[in-house]
Design an enzyme around this catalytic site. Sequence first.
Site: not given
Lengths: 352, 134
Positions: A29, A81, A113, A200, A202, A235, A240, A244, A267, A297
């Site tokens: 979607d 990377e 990253c 999740r 991450t 980063h 979102k 946040r 990104n 990461s």
Amino acid sequence: MKVGIVGYGAYIPRYRIKAEEIAKQWGDDPEAIKNGLDLYEKSVPGMDEDTITISYMAAKYALQRAGIDPKEIGALYIGSESHPYAVKPSGTVVAEALGITPDVHVADFEFACKAGSEAMFVAYSHVKAGNMKYAMGIGADTSQGAPGDALEYSAAAGGAAFIFGTENIVAEVEYTYSFTTDTPDFWRREHEFYPQHAGRFTGEPAYFKHVLSCARELMKMAGATPQDFAYAVFHMPNGKFPVRAGSILGFKKEQLLTGLVVPWMGNTYSGSSPTGLTAILDEAKPGDRILMVSFGSGAGSDGFIFRVTDRILEVRDKAPKTWEQIKSDKRMYLDYGLYAKFRGKIILRPEL
Amino acid sequence: MLTPRVYTEIPQRYRLEANKCKACGKVFFPPRLVCTCGSQDFEPYRLPTRGKIVTYTVVRTPGFVFKLQKPIVLAIVELEDGTRIMAQVTDLPPVVEDYSEIIKIGAEVELVFRKIFSEQEAGIHVYGYKCRLI
Ligand SMILES: [Zn+2]
């Protein structure tokens, strides 16, 4: 002795793919991607572009702004990377093309990253230690997400370059801090095309833990609160997470919007927060303070506090600005078939 | 295997290094040892990176190292100092019905640094200049 950025540049390819076009391919979607992740379109490298060519263009723009002799640059580091070779540095090609060789220290950095902010950190440290007059740190990537993976909506191409020095500074480095732990949130084994991520996992123990810890410690070192900064950039794996993180720390969205390049660019991995920083430098006023925190990461965050100087007004118009490239009227949109060809997502055998 | 030739051409492919005759001012790209005026006294000279399209051609069946990028558009570009070079036009729309609508004679271009081709699957990447419309 003050040390800071004397020239900066960003480069973003002209090709784009919209979130709708990717969603159509995989039965997702598109509104959920746009509203849920704040991702509208992303940059796609041309078939003749890679981390080396993107790094070169960003570095060329940084040199235009710095107005220095490239021969005076003592080190060139590229964080990515997606270095085009497994063995053979990207930096040698870029240094040769810029005319910096042979009196130069060159290395390629990798750290998911945050390889770009690492390159910046080491370049800055050389100048601070007095090892050399100027040093350049670059973050650039042509990132790939597996077809159908959520990363495909964000993995983009672009980069930013920064020349550090002590004279004619446009943004002084006031404080730096790095926060690092062993966290297996995202990885790619040798010979694998696409990275794997721990779903999740991450978010909380990886991105938020490192970005927030780094930002808090850095502000503590500076005795600063979010109100002391005109801008902040974190980063940007999507639209979102950085908003946040900013809101948890006490930043208002207005402080983040200028550097929040991800909704319209994607990104760019090692180029993500560095490109956001260039967008801020394109707009910031003398005296403004900027907080930048990267994330890679594996995992770690590098943080910088910059203070913009009067000189920014003299240099910013000497090269293409970041938002002008992101929203360029030269943008060209690809359908998924062309995108798959551009990114080598289908097996290409030109010799047949 | 053309790696040695690629290596010797790096100053021209990467940095547009030409030379200029000190006697008559003529610019040579690639550099020459003797000028058309007979002088052998040259100074190093770097070409400017902006110019305009003099003419171009569309190659629809290039050799296989360029096949994935086809059609290839090759242009003669007159740089700001009057030097003419041949360069591939890059960053074109992937689908073009009429190139004369996209590329006008006299259109302004900038030289950019790009991958020219890759030597087979496992060979080296060859980099150099191309041009793109401003
Ligand atoms: Zn002559």
